[in-house]
Design an enzyme around this catalytic site. Structure first.
Site, PDB file in Angstrom:
ATOM      1  N   LYS A   1       0.840  -1.199   0.000  1.00 34.53           N
ATOM      2  CA  LYS A   1       0.000   0.000   0.000  1.00 34.53           C
ATOM      3  C   LYS A   1       0.876   1.251   0.000  1.00 34.53           C
ATOM      4  O   LYS A   1       0.624   2.204  -0.734  1.00 34.53           O
ATOM      5  CB  LYS A   1      -0.966  -0.025   1.199  1.00 34.53           C
ATOM      6  CG  LYS A   1      -2.049  -1.089   1.033  1.00 34.53           C
ATOM      7  CD  LYS A   1      -2.892  -1.327   2.269  1.00 34.53           C
ATOM      8  CE  LYS A   1      -3.843  -2.508   2.024  1.00 34.53           C
ATOM      9  NZ  LYS A   1      -4.723  -2.817   3.153  1.00 34.53           N
TER      10      LYS A   1
ATOM     11  N   GLN B   1      -4.913  -1.453   9.336  1.00 33.02           N
ATOM     12  CA  GLN B   1      -4.796  -2.790   8.751  1.00 33.02           C
ATOM     13  C   GLN B   1      -5.411  -3.833   9.686  1.00 33.02           C
ATOM     14  O   GLN B   1      -5.101  -3.879  10.871  1.00 33.02           O
ATOM     15  CB  GLN B   1      -3.318  -3.107   8.451  1.00 33.02           C
ATOM     16  CG  GLN B   1      -3.094  -4.399   7.690  1.00 33.02           C
ATOM     17  CD  GLN B   1      -3.660  -4.395   6.277  1.00 33.02           C
ATOM     18  OE1 GLN B   1      -3.731  -3.369   5.622  1.00 33.02           O
ATOM     19  NE2 GLN B   1      -4.084  -5.553   5.802  1.00 33.02           N
TER      20      GLN B   1
ATOM     21  N   ASP C   1     -10.936   2.739   3.344  1.00 31.20           N
ATOM     22  CA  ASP C   1     -11.178   1.295   3.250  1.00 31.20           C
ATOM     23  C   ASP C   1     -12.659   0.997   3.000  1.00 31.20           C
ATOM     24  O   ASP C   1     -13.024  -0.120   2.631  1.00 31.20           O
ATOM     25  CB  ASP C   1     -10.758   0.612   4.567  1.00 31.20           C
ATOM     26  CG  ASP C   1      -9.503  -0.226   4.412  1.00 31.20           C
ATOM     27  OD1 ASP C   1      -9.254  -0.722   3.305  1.00 31.20           O
ATOM     28  OD2 ASP C   1      -8.789  -0.375   5.416  1.00 31.20           O
TER      29      ASP C   1
END
Ligand code: GUN
Length: 281
Positions: free
Chosen positions: A52, A96, A119
């Site tokens: 990422k 995460q 997200d």
């Protein structure tokens, strides 16, 4: 033999488009920055987070990295999120998952300002998706839609079966397919006559997290098969939910693992970071 859907190449297409947009925004004096929070030392998470951050660098946006110890308290994570919510130089916040068991994931996700929820996991983002309003869309299912569209695979009117009902993939995937006018079935571990159900699919999306579960007897001849799984097989080799060697000869198109859906998740996260400017500024 099936066409192999090349997620690496398609993700590069998306990233190159984003790179151009980021340059244009920079010319207008607009900078984008993603904050990435990682808790503990889960090796798979470390790989995802690294990819990422590399993606941010590639398209020219900033990334801030917070690597917190595995025994950090929930309060400390929540207070970092509060701080990042208030920072004007942070457009996106990503925590995460999975988090260690002493931290409540739902609470953490809810703490993120929906305007920075790149997200797409916040209940507000999920709700907006369900009722067709603007908002961030969960990256993996959004990536699957891009893979299909950019491979020239029509979705409208097709029988789509999503195998798996997770909040991150299965549920948003089914809503996105519905938005594309597909006829959608969600199948899961309690589905009866599973092979009969998956065997109806023109497009089968496997997101169950069981290594090589989908063999050719689950698949209609000529179907498109999208494999969202990232697992380790008995030799510790990366593999999907689909038994690629067995299924590829009977379907019309298939994604490999690795190199299929995985790179698209990163590309769509970057897409959301850039989109944050249009959505909320
Ligand atoms: N863990 C597995 N997939 C994801 C994802 O897409 N986002 C985050 N934040 N964590 C994950």
């Amino acid at each position: 033999m099936a066409a192999i859907i090349d997620g690496k190449a398609i993700s590069l297409q998306v990233k190159d488009e984003l790179k151009k947009k980021v340059e244009e925004l920079k010319e207008k004096g607009i900078q984008i920055q993603l904050a990435v929070i990682q808790v503990g030392d889960n090796p798979a998470s470390a790989v995802y987070v690294r990819n990422k951050k590399k993606g941010c660098e590639y398209i020219g946006i900033g990334s801030l990295s917070y690597e917190l110890a595995g025994d950090v308290t929930e309060e400390e994570v929540l207070s970092l999120i509060q701080e990042l919510n208030g920072r004007e130089d942070v457009n996106g916040i990503l925590v995460q998952l999975p988090l260690p068991s002493h931290i409540d994931e739902d609470k953490v996700i809810k703490a993120i300002d929906p305007k920075k929820d790149v997200d797409g996991f916040h209940p507000e983002s999920v709700g907006a998706l369900c009722i067709g309003q603007p908002g961030f869309v969960s990256c993996t299912p959004a990536g699957v839609i891009q893979l299909l569209k950019r491979s020239g695979i029509e979705i409208e009117g097709k029988e789509c079966v999503v195998l798996g009902r997770s909040n991150i993939v299965g549920k948003p995937m089914s809503i996105l397919l519905l938005r594309e006018n597909a006829t959608v079935t969600i199948a899961h571990s309690r589905t009866k006559n599973l092979k009969e159900v998956t065997g109806r699919a023109d497009i089968l999306i496997a997101a169950v997290g069981r290594p090589k579960m989908i063999t050719r007897d689950y698949v209609k001849e000529g179907a498109v098969v999208i494999d969202v799984g990232i697992n380790r097989d008995e030799n510790n080799k990366l593999c999907g939910d689909v038994d690629f060697e067995d299924v590829a000869p009977v379907c019309s198109a298939i994604t490999p693992v690795p190199g299929g859906v995985g790179p698209m998740t990163v590309a769509m996260l970057l897409y959301n970071c850039v989109e944050s400017i249009g959505l909320y500024s």
